[in-house]
Write an enzyme that holds these catalytic residues in place. Structure first.
Site, PDB file in Angstrom:
ATOM      1  N   GLU A 199      25.727   0.502  17.785  1.00 19.13           N
ATOM      2  CA  GLU A 199      25.457   1.698  18.584  1.00 19.13           C
ATOM      3  C   GLU A 199      25.273   2.936  17.722  1.00 19.13           C
ATOM      4  O   GLU A 199      25.023   4.013  18.234  1.00 19.13           O
ATOM      5  CB  GLU A 199      26.544   1.915  19.639  1.00 19.13           C
ATOM      6  CG  GLU A 199      27.951   1.846  19.140  1.00 19.13           C
ATOM      7  CD  GLU A 199      28.994   1.902  20.258  1.00 19.13           C
ATOM      8  OE1 GLU A 199      28.635   2.141  21.428  1.00 19.13           O
ATOM      9  OE2 GLU A 199      30.182   1.726  19.938  1.00 19.13           O
TER      10      GLU A 199
ATOM     11  N   ASP B 186      25.024   4.497  23.597  1.00 23.62           N
ATOM     12  CA  ASP B 186      25.237   5.359  22.434  1.00 23.62           C
ATOM     13  C   ASP B 186      24.079   5.262  21.453  1.00 23.62           C
ATOM     14  O   ASP B 186      23.693   6.259  20.855  1.00 23.62           O
ATOM     15  CB  ASP B 186      26.559   4.994  21.742  1.00 23.62           C
ATOM     16  CG  ASP B 186      27.734   5.671  22.420  1.00 23.62           C
ATOM     17  OD1 ASP B 186      27.588   6.851  22.809  1.00 23.62           O
ATOM     18  OD2 ASP B 186      28.779   5.039  22.590  1.00 23.62           O
TER      19      ASP B 186
HETATM   20  C1  PEP Z   1      27.207   1.750  24.819  1.00 18.82           C
HETATM   21  O1  PEP Z   1      27.352   2.719  24.067  1.00 18.82           O
HETATM   22  O2  PEP Z   1      26.092   1.275  25.128  1.00 18.82           O
HETATM   23  C2  PEP Z   1      28.373   1.110  25.429  1.00 18.82           C
HETATM   24  C3  PEP Z   1      28.266  -0.012  26.134  1.00 18.82           C
HETATM   25  O3  PEP Z   1      29.571   1.714  25.272  1.00 18.82           O
HETATM   26  P1  PEP Z   1      30.093   2.948  26.157  1.00 18.82           P
HETATM   27  O4  PEP Z   1      29.132   3.188  27.278  1.00 18.82           O
HETATM   28  O5  PEP Z   1      31.453   2.571  26.644  1.00 18.82           O
HETATM   29  O6  PEP Z   1      30.099   4.045  25.138  1.00 18.82           O
HETATM   30 MG    MG Z   2      29.308   3.192  23.273  1.00 20.95          MG
END
Ligand code: PEP
Ligand code: MG
Length: 667
Positions: free
Chosen positions: A558, A582
């Protein structure tokens, strides 16, 4: 007179609980006791004044005592300050705390209700109903359509009806204040009791509320002729402002507690009540400025037909929870909060981000038809429940669920989720008053693993930062919390927080197909350090004779750094999972929570797609699996692209699983 210099060893400094205990101890002595901190000082017998000094762990302070028992006092106080555990009860007491971090009802909204329909089944539709009234536009945060009565969830404005009272009224006004304070604190106490307050937070709050600086000052002002509500609001605001100016994130956030107590006392003095989502008795569309996960946890989600907020974004945790319950939601609606008051009926299209206040009869009829259609569409998808989808070219793709709490297990199983591709553990840490211990975490992870066995359950280690403070972890104020001390970075610096989670994961791996996943990885060294810590935990468990397994280890991709070095990271791990929420924000340099940047925050932008392609190539070359667990995994237009790029698993809100199975089966 006696003076001693002491280096404070109390973990995270003299915050609310230790300060309360310290002041309590000081009161056992008859001598005067002063704490000197830099150029400031405070009476050691006042918890509030101590908190306002903002004393942190490792700070040097001076204790000054004057009186008959001064040497005893200084020795005891110095001993208190030298103990890291001072003022906080042993962590073991917190083990028994309720594991239901994310609370909330697991029931999907009533699909048969005209006012509670919509769960993404009509997500492919395009075009808003062509009504004569143009819609208000917001961010589509959770798919589906709904209409119904509005439930406006905004804090009641609080004002004192008058400023001054006559001299003959001061005694009754003071009594009124005392009653309101007792009442507010009793309510607070029972609320904390229900939450399992094992570490004395309630005691610290009560000591602030009853302190000379709060209750004492209010009584003084009433005696001088001030109205009780006016005095409460003034004193509360001034005290909260003092906390807000402290250079310590944790103590600064105590200002919220002062605002909360002030509000509760003033509401009682005025005979007012705040709206509570717990009070919604039939399906309604909730209109709010913002909501928190705990707000939602208090409601019966079956009675929330849709959510409309003037703030928030599509990848906020609230949006994720709304999607997992199949509640249509529109966030970041561009209207002032005051516009929400007085709205009686609302129509919501969460797929397009459209909202109509007071919809016309014609529009209501169109919505009713769409809701019926969505229900039929959803029923038709049921045939995919037990399908393990395979593309026409013969490639199997696993469709798994993203969960934030064991409360969502049933919803995910009901749609045939093939395991859990992302279990977000932060809700377990957030919606509570103390950190969950190893045993509590183990029970939760094990429960999820057993529910989905033999399918894999991927537990993501704590992904939290300064934007979402957690009690027990002191986050300093950061200019860019999303680029800051968060996720695995924080965990590696705090083995006292991280090791119990790793041990819990290792233990749960002996009970099911548990896999571990690390968030926010930017460098190979971080992975190696976690592996070393895991090996240390495994050695400890073996030494203690506690059964444990060897979970597969994966990382989230990410950060752009992880995507660009996926080939270097792949040999270190068993799988990748692409966090497109992210990854998109970091690749596009577009804050995922900023509604103004929504047009730029696109997971199908060529830059993001190229990053995803690089990751898939690296995974293929290394022979490891690659999943996508960001919101892109559920988007109908993204699924063919992701599968085409070589993704092996798509993990998403349970409400989207059946549709994804269908799309993959038809590719
Ligand atoms: C993401 O970043 O795609 C993810 C699944 O994590 P979160 O949305 O919890 O940051
Ligand atoms: Mg994330």
């Amino acid at each position: 007179m006696l003076e001693t210099a002491v280096v404070v060893k109390v973990t995270e400094g003299l915050h609310a609980r230790p300060a309360t205990q310290f002041a309590k101890l000081a009161k056992e002595f008859s001598c005067s006791l002063l704490v000197l901190h830099g150029s400031t000082s405070a009476d050691a017998k006042s918890a509030v004044k101590l908190m306002l000094l903002g004393i942190r762990e490792h700070d040097q302070i001076v204790l000054r005592a004057d009186g008959a028992d001064e040497s005893d006092a200084v020795a005891r106080m110095a001993q208190f300050l030298s103990s890291p555990e001072a003022g906080v009860q042993p962590a073991s007491a917190a083990h028994a705390a309720d594991a239901a971090a994310c609370g909330g009802d697991t029931d999907a909204p009533d699909a048969s209700s005209r006012t509670g329909a919509g769960n993404g089944a009509d997500g492919d539709r395009s075009g808003a109903p062509a009504d004569e009234t143009p819609p208000l536009i917001g961010i589509p945060a959770s798919e589906g359509v709904a209409f119904g009565d509005a439930f406006v969830y905004l804090p009641e404005p609080l004002r004192a009806a008058r400023q001054f009272i006559g001299p003959h009224e001061t005694a009754t006004e003071a009594m009124r204040f005392d009653r309101a304070l007792d009442d507010a604190l009793a309510a607070l106490d029972s609320q904390f009791d229900r939450m399992g307050d094992h570490d004395g937070i309630a005691e610290a709050l009560v000591s602030v509320a009853r302190s000379d600086e709060f209750a004492g000052e209010i009584r003084t002002r009433i005696a001088a002729g001030r109205d009780a509500t006016a005095a409460t609001l003034e004193v509360g605001a001034a005290l909260a402002a003092s906390f807000e100016s402290i250079d310590d994130e944790y103590l600064r956030s105590r200002a919220d507690d002062i605002h909360g107590i002030t509000r509760q006392v003033a509401l009682r003095l005025n005979g007012q009540q705040d709206a509570s989502l717990a009070g919604i008795a039939k399906p309604c569309v909730v209109l709010a400025s913002d909501l928190t996960a705990p707000d939602l946890a208090r409601a019966n989600v079956a009675n929330i037909a849709a959510l409309v907020c003037t703030r928030g974004s599509a990848t906020s945790h609230l949006a994720i929870i709304a999607r997992s319950h199949g509640i249509p939601a529109v966030f970041g609606l561009a209207v002032p909060d005051s516009r929400l008051r007085g709205v009686a009926q609302v129509a919501v299209d969460g797929t397009l981000g459209h909202v109509w206040f007071e919809p016309t009869r014609a529009l209501q009829e169109r919505f009713a038809a769409r809701i019926d259609e969505a229900r039929a569409h959803r029923a038709a998808l049921d045939v995919y429940r037990d399908v393990g989808p395979v593309t026409r070219a013969g490639r199997p793709v696993r469709i798994a669920a993203n969960l934030g709490s064991p409360d969502e297990i049933e919803a995910a199983k009901a749609v045939g989720a093939m395991g859990v591709g992302l279990f977000r553990t932060e809700l377990l840490f957030m919606n509570r008053r103390s950190l969950p211990g190893e045993h509590e975490q183990y029970s939760v992870y094990r429960r999820v693993a057993e529910a989905f066995a033999p399918h894999p359950v991927v537990i993501r280690t704590l992904d939290i930062g300064g934007d979402k403070p957690v009690p027990g972890i002191a986050f300093a104020r950061e200019d860019n919390p999303f680029l800051g001390w968060r996720g695995v970075r924080m965990c590696l610096d705090r083995p006292d927080v991280f090791k119990p989670q790793l041990r819990a994961l290792l233990r749960a791996a002996s009970a099911g197909n548990v896999q571990a996943m690390l968030p926010m990885i930017a460098d190979v060294d971080e992975v190696r350090r976690v592996k070393a810590l895991m090996a240390e935990c495994a050695r400890e468990l073996a030494g203690e004779g506690i059964p444990f397994g060897a979970p597969k280890l994966g990382i989230m991709i990410e950060t752009p750094a992880a995507a660009l070095t996926a080939d270097m990271l792949a040999p270190e791990v068993d799988f990748f999972s692409i966090g497109t929420n992210d990854l998109t924000q970091y690749v596009m340099a577009a804050d995922r929570a900023n509604p103004k940047l929504a047009p730029l925050y696109r997971c199908d932008h060529p830059a993001v797609l190229r990053a995803i392609a690089m990751v898939c190539d690296a995974a293929r070359q290394a022979g490891i699996e690659v999943a996508v667990c960001g919101e892109a995994a559920a988007q109908p237009r993204m699924i063919p692209l992701l599968v085409g790029l070589g993704v092996d698993e798509l993990s998403m809100s349970p409400a989207c699983v059946l549709r994804a199975k269908k799309i993959v089966s038809e590719l």
